[in-house]
Write a protein that holds these residues in place. Structure first.
Motif, PDB file in Angstrom:
ATOM      1  N   ASP A 207       0.854  -1.180   0.000  1.00 51.74           N
ATOM      2  CA  ASP A 207       0.000   0.000   0.000  1.00 51.74           C
ATOM      3  C   ASP A 207       0.893   1.234   0.000  1.00 51.74           C
ATOM      4  O   ASP A 207       2.023   1.197   0.485  1.00 51.74           O
ATOM      5  N   SER A 208       0.391   2.312  -0.561  1.00 54.27           N
ATOM      6  CA  SER A 208       1.088   3.598  -0.565  1.00 54.27           C
ATOM      7  C   SER A 208       0.120   4.662  -0.089  1.00 54.27           C
ATOM      8  O   SER A 208      -1.041   4.662  -0.494  1.00 54.27           O
ATOM      9  N   ARG A 209       0.589   5.537   0.772  1.00 54.42           N
ATOM     10  CA  ARG A 209      -0.219   6.642   1.295  1.00 54.42           C
ATOM     11  C   ARG A 209       0.654   7.873   1.430  1.00 54.42           C
ATOM     12  O   ARG A 209       1.865   7.779   1.565  1.00 54.42           O
ATOM     13  N   LYS A 210       0.008   9.022   1.443  1.00 55.43           N
ATOM     14  CA  LYS A 210       0.697  10.270   1.771  1.00 55.43           C
ATOM     15  C   LYS A 210       0.290  10.643   3.185  1.00 55.43           C
ATOM     16  O   LYS A 210      -0.896  10.571   3.530  1.00 55.43           O
ATOM     17  N   ILE A 211       1.280  11.017   3.992  1.00 53.67           N
ATOM     18  CA  ILE A 211       1.013  11.379   5.375  1.00 53.67           C
ATOM     19  C   ILE A 211       1.713  12.685   5.719  1.00 53.67           C
ATOM     20  O   ILE A 211       2.681  13.069   5.058  1.00 53.67           O
ATOM     21  N   GLY A 212       1.216  13.343   6.736  1.00 55.52           N
ATOM     22  CA  GLY A 212       1.850  14.547   7.252  1.00 55.52           C
ATOM     23  C   GLY A 212       2.142  14.368   8.723  1.00 55.52           C
ATOM     24  O   GLY A 212       1.386  13.711   9.437  1.00 55.52           O
ATOM     25  N   PHE A 213       3.232  14.934   9.178  1.00 55.30           N
ATOM     26  CA  PHE A 213       3.613  14.856  10.581  1.00 55.30           C
ATOM     27  C   PHE A 213       3.163  16.133  11.276  1.00 55.30           C
ATOM     28  O   PHE A 213       3.456  17.236  10.814  1.00 55.30           O
ATOM     29  N   ARG A 214       2.431  15.977  12.389  1.00 52.51           N
ATOM     30  CA  ARG A 214       1.922  17.127  13.126  1.00 52.51           C
ATOM     31  C   ARG A 214       1.628  16.721  14.555  1.00 52.51           C
ATOM     32  O   ARG A 214       1.466  15.536  14.854  1.00 52.51           O
ATOM     33  N   GLU A 215       1.561  17.712  15.425  1.00 55.11           N
ATOM     34  CA  GLU A 215       1.144  17.474  16.807  1.00 55.11           C
ATOM     35  C   GLU A 215      -0.055  18.374  17.069  1.00 55.11           C
ATOM     36  O   GLU A 215       0.053  19.606  16.967  1.00 55.11           O
TER      37      GLU A 215
ATOM     38  N   ASP B  74      -5.361  24.848  27.520  1.00 57.44           N
ATOM     39  CA  ASP B  74      -6.163  25.869  28.196  1.00 57.44           C
ATOM     40  C   ASP B  74      -6.292  27.127  27.338  1.00 57.44           C
ATOM     41  O   ASP B  74      -7.244  27.894  27.484  1.00 57.44           O
ATOM     42  N   GLN B  75      -5.336  27.365  26.450  1.00 55.92           N
ATOM     43  CA  GLN B  75      -5.360  28.546  25.587  1.00 55.92           C
ATOM     44  C   GLN B  75      -6.141  28.311  24.293  1.00 55.92           C
ATOM     45  O   GLN B  75      -6.406  29.241  23.557  1.00 55.92           O
ATOM     46  N   GLY B  76      -6.465  27.073  23.985  1.00 57.32           N
ATOM     47  CA  GLY B  76      -7.194  26.739  22.765  1.00 57.32           C
ATOM     48  C   GLY B  76      -6.544  25.580  22.036  1.00 57.32           C
ATOM     49  O   GLY B  76      -5.723  24.850  22.590  1.00 57.32           O
ATOM     50  N   PHE B  77      -6.888  25.412  20.778  1.00 61.16           N
ATOM     51  CA  PHE B  77      -6.350  24.329  19.962  1.00 61.16           C
ATOM     52  C   PHE B  77      -4.934  24.682  19.526  1.00 61.16           C
ATOM     53  O   PHE B  77      -4.675  25.776  19.019  1.00 61.16           O
ATOM     54  N   SER B  78      -4.010  23.743  19.707  1.00 60.48           N
ATOM     55  CA  SER B  78      -2.611  23.947  19.353  1.00 60.48           C
ATOM     56  C   SER B  78      -2.219  22.969  18.250  1.00 60.48           C
ATOM     57  O   SER B  78      -2.421  21.762  18.375  1.00 60.48           O
ATOM     58  N   LEU B  79      -1.672  23.514  17.174  1.00 61.49           N
ATOM     59  CA  LEU B  79      -1.148  22.706  16.077  1.00 61.49           C
ATOM     60  C   LEU B  79       0.336  22.992  15.978  1.00 61.49           C
ATOM     61  O   LEU B  79       0.738  24.133  15.722  1.00 61.49           O
ATOM     62  N   ASN B  80       1.150  21.990  16.249  1.00 62.04           N
ATOM     63  CA  ASN B  80       2.613  22.112  16.224  1.00 62.04           C
ATOM     64  C   ASN B  80       3.101  23.229  17.151  1.00 62.04           C
ATOM     65  O   ASN B  80       4.022  23.963  16.828  1.00 62.04           O
ATOM     66  N   GLY B  81       2.439  23.368  18.303  1.00 62.97           N
ATOM     67  CA  GLY B  81       2.859  24.342  19.301  1.00 62.97           C
ATOM     68  C   GLY B  81       2.331  25.756  19.101  1.00 62.97           C
ATOM     69  O   GLY B  81       2.663  26.650  19.864  1.00 62.97           O
ATOM     70  N   LYS B  82       1.496  25.964  18.082  1.00 62.00           N
ATOM     71  CA  LYS B  82       0.924  27.294  17.824  1.00 62.00           C
ATOM     72  C   LYS B  82      -0.593  27.235  17.980  1.00 62.00           C
ATOM     73  O   LYS B  82      -1.244  26.327  17.457  1.00 62.00           O
ATOM     74  N   ILE B  83      -1.172  28.218  18.682  1.00 60.67           N
ATOM     75  CA  ILE B  83      -2.615  28.272  18.863  1.00 60.67           C
ATOM     76  C   ILE B  83      -3.278  28.642  17.535  1.00 60.67           C
ATOM     77  O   ILE B  83      -2.865  29.589  16.864  1.00 60.67           O
ATOM     78  N   VAL B  84      -4.293  27.866  17.158  1.00 59.38           N
ATOM     79  CA  VAL B  84      -5.008  28.068  15.903  1.00 59.38           C
ATOM     80  C   VAL B  84      -6.492  28.241  16.220  1.00 59.38           C
ATOM     81  O   VAL B  84      -7.070  27.411  16.931  1.00 59.38           O
ATOM     82  N   LYS B  85      -7.102  29.313  15.719  1.00 62.14           N
ATOM     83  CA  LYS B  85      -8.547  29.491  15.864  1.00 62.14           C
ATOM     84  C   LYS B  85      -9.225  28.583  14.844  1.00 62.14           C
ATOM     85  O   LYS B  85      -8.964  28.678  13.640  1.00 62.14           O
ATOM     86  N   LEU B  86     -10.088  27.706  15.333  1.00 64.02           N
ATOM     87  CA  LEU B  86     -10.758  26.744  14.459  1.00 64.02           C
ATOM     88  C   LEU B  86     -12.027  27.356  13.872  1.00 64.02           C
ATOM     89  O   LEU B  86     -12.849  27.925  14.589  1.00 64.02           O
TER      90      LEU B  86
END
Length: 168
Positions: free
Chosen positions: A70-78, A83-95
């Protein structure tokens, strides 16, 4: 009964009071294997402005012969909620997002790949969403892949949510 008396139990884990079912108590699982990956170098993280993706190719060998691949494309993220909100890769993002059902007039869930991909484009580019919450059934791989390609976060609901909890 194949459950060992020394099998793990939820009462051993202070984080949960959920029951541990027999399928998780087995000591040996012939399908369970640990894979260690290393040597990636400098990995660029996936985020909504720059959705960096990597190709992963997997082959399942049995006796030295490939029996599946199988082959897939993936992305690496955290992604975490803080308490401050949603964090993507250590940065707060307004959803900003919407819910999505994968049913279309006249075709139901049988929409072709191009329609599934177009749905993601409409959400991201036309409606300026950065998040989509899916419904309680498996989503089209074409829709999910397109979300990864264009930087659209997906909150994928658990299929079969109505079957969780204590039995009646």
């Amino acid at each position: 009964d194949s459950v060992s008396s020394s099998a793990p139990h939820a009462s051993d884990d202070p984080e949960t009071t959920a029951p541990v079912y027999a399928s998780t108590q087995l000591k040996t699982d012939p399908a369970r294997h640990t894979v260690t990956l290393s040597g990636f170098g400098n990995v660029k993280l996936w985020d909504i402005q720059t959705p960096n993706l990597y190709s992963v190719h997997v082959r399942l060998l049995q006796g030295g012969k490939a029996v599946d691949n199988d082959s897939r494309k993936i992305g690496f993220r955290e992604a975490t909620f803080t308490d401050q909100g949603f964090s993507l890769n250590g940065k707060i993002v307004k959803l900003r997002g919407l819910d999505r059902h994968q049913t279309f007039p006249f075709v139901g869930q049988a929409m072709a790949a191009r329609g599934q991909r177009k749905d993601a484009d409409i959400l991201r580019k036309g409606l300026h969403c950065n998040l989509v919450r899916t419904s309680h059934y498996p989503q089209s791989r074409h829709f999910l892949d397109r979300c990864d390609e264009i930087g659209l976060l997906v909150l994928e609901e658990i299929p079969g949510w109505q079957h969780t909890g204590p039995l009646p």
